[in-house]
Write an enzyme that holds these catalytic residues in place. Structure first.
Site, PDB file in Angstrom:
ATOM      1  N   HIS A 101      -2.176 -20.275  33.184  1.00 24.41           N
ATOM      2  CA  HIS A 101      -2.035 -21.627  33.728  1.00 24.41           C
ATOM      3  C   HIS A 101      -2.984 -21.789  34.911  1.00 24.41           C
ATOM      4  O   HIS A 101      -3.595 -20.813  35.368  1.00 24.41           O
ATOM      5  CB  HIS A 101      -0.586 -21.965  34.133  1.00 24.41           C
ATOM      6  CG  HIS A 101      -0.038 -21.131  35.249  1.00 24.41           C
ATOM      7  ND1 HIS A 101       0.559 -19.909  35.061  1.00 24.41           N
ATOM      8  CD2 HIS A 101       0.023 -21.345  36.601  1.00 24.41           C
ATOM      9  CE1 HIS A 101       0.964 -19.412  36.216  1.00 24.41           C
ATOM     10  NE2 HIS A 101       0.644 -20.259  37.182  1.00 24.41           N
ATOM     11  N   HIS A 103      -3.273 -22.002  38.224  1.00 19.53           N
ATOM     12  CA  HIS A 103      -3.040 -21.681  39.628  1.00 19.53           C
ATOM     13  C   HIS A 103      -3.975 -20.535  39.995  1.00 19.53           C
ATOM     14  O   HIS A 103      -4.372 -19.743  39.132  1.00 19.53           O
ATOM     15  CB  HIS A 103      -1.585 -21.277  39.883  1.00 19.53           C
ATOM     16  CG  HIS A 103      -0.652 -22.443  40.007  1.00 19.53           C
ATOM     17  ND1 HIS A 103       0.726 -22.315  39.958  1.00 19.53           N
ATOM     18  CD2 HIS A 103      -0.883 -23.768  40.202  1.00 19.53           C
ATOM     19  CE1 HIS A 103       1.294 -23.507  40.106  1.00 19.53           C
ATOM     20  NE2 HIS A 103       0.338 -24.401  40.255  1.00 19.53           N
ATOM     21  N   ASP A 105      -3.700 -17.678  41.297  1.00 22.37           N
ATOM     22  CA  ASP A 105      -3.341 -16.298  40.963  1.00 22.37           C
ATOM     23  C   ASP A 105      -3.580 -15.989  39.491  1.00 22.37           C
ATOM     24  O   ASP A 105      -3.443 -14.849  39.063  1.00 22.37           O
ATOM     25  CB  ASP A 105      -1.888 -15.989  41.352  1.00 22.37           C
ATOM     26  CG  ASP A 105      -0.876 -16.964  40.769  1.00 22.37           C
ATOM     27  OD1 ASP A 105      -1.266 -18.047  40.309  1.00 22.37           O
ATOM     28  OD2 ASP A 105       0.330 -16.643  40.786  1.00 22.37           O
TER      29      ASP A 105
END
Length: 249
Positions: A101, A103, A105
């Protein structure tokens, strides 16, 4: 006596004062099986070092990564360390990285991978969101549910519905019975829901139940952060969601 008292006070104050800067630990790689390892890199969140987990999958045709190191567009040291570790220890080329996804990280090291000539793939929605965040775009070619094979290792990428984000994938390795839940799944060590800024809290539990029904044979479930376990992590995520919802009422 006053000087001694002042000195003791200064020591106590120093001990309880927040650190001016948090030093991030180096990359940690932990084997799960002969073919699958967890790569753990660290980011700083609210002045604390937080571990972030991805996968290293060994196949006969090279290495597949699930998620980059936790990096920012201006600092890709974690992903650079990861690539160096693979080169030094596995001595196989990295063929592909799947990002779960949009983000940092998960996608923070995309530019480092692209610079190394490594293909990075995601769903179309994750690719769009990555660009909006100012990062280099992965190749948005993954359907919401697809299985492909690299070096005789089948890999299933599955979108269970919205939860931690509206684009969160999980990655299933049927031969290994390992499920990478990413930030969609909370560790059994977690006490709260963490970052819910982009979450769909109304749908998250329904999406978790879809994962439970799809991957009942999972032996190991790797969350995005903290320690991994088994399918108890899915039950724990449901309990945390219920607890979080109660607090919000």
């Amino acid at each position: 006596m006053r000087i001694l008292t002042a000195f003791i006070f200064a020591l106590l104050f120093h001990g309880f004062a927040p650190a001016q800067s948090t030093q991030k630990p180096k990359l940690v790689v932990t084997p799960l099986t002969d073919q699958v390892l967890v790569h753990t890199t660290y980011g700083v969140y609210q002045n604390n070092s937080i571990p972030s987990n991805g996968l290293i999958i060994k196949t006969k045709d090279g290495i597949v990564l699930v998620d980059t190191g936790w990096d920012s567009d201006g600092n890709t040291d974690n992903t650079r360390q990861l690539l160096q570790w693979v080169a030094d220890n596995l001595r196989q080329p990295v063929r592909l990285c799947i990002v779960t996804h949009a983000h940092e990280d998960r996608i923070g090291g995309v530019s480092e991978l692209r610079k190394a000539g490594i293909r990075v793939v995601s769903t179309p929605l994750t690719a769009q969101k990555t660009v909006k965040l100012g990062y280099e775009s992965p190749e948005g070619s993954l359907p919401n549910d697809t299985t492909f094979t690299i070096g005789q290792e089948p890999i299933r990428c599955y979108f269970p519905g919205e939860g931690h984000t509206n684009d969160n994938l999980v990655v299933w390795l049927p031969n290994q019975r390992i499920l990478h839940g990413g930030c969609f799944v909370k560790s059994v060590a977690a006490f709260g829901m963490g970052n819910v800024a982009d979450a769909n809290l109304k749908e998250w539990a329904n999406s978790i139940r879809r994962v439970q029904s799809q991957f009942v044979t999972a032996k190991i479930v790797v969350p995005g952060h903290e320690e991994w376990s088994d399918t108890r992590a899915l039950e724990h995520t449901l309990r945390l969601l219920e607890k979080h919802g109660t607090k919000q009422r």
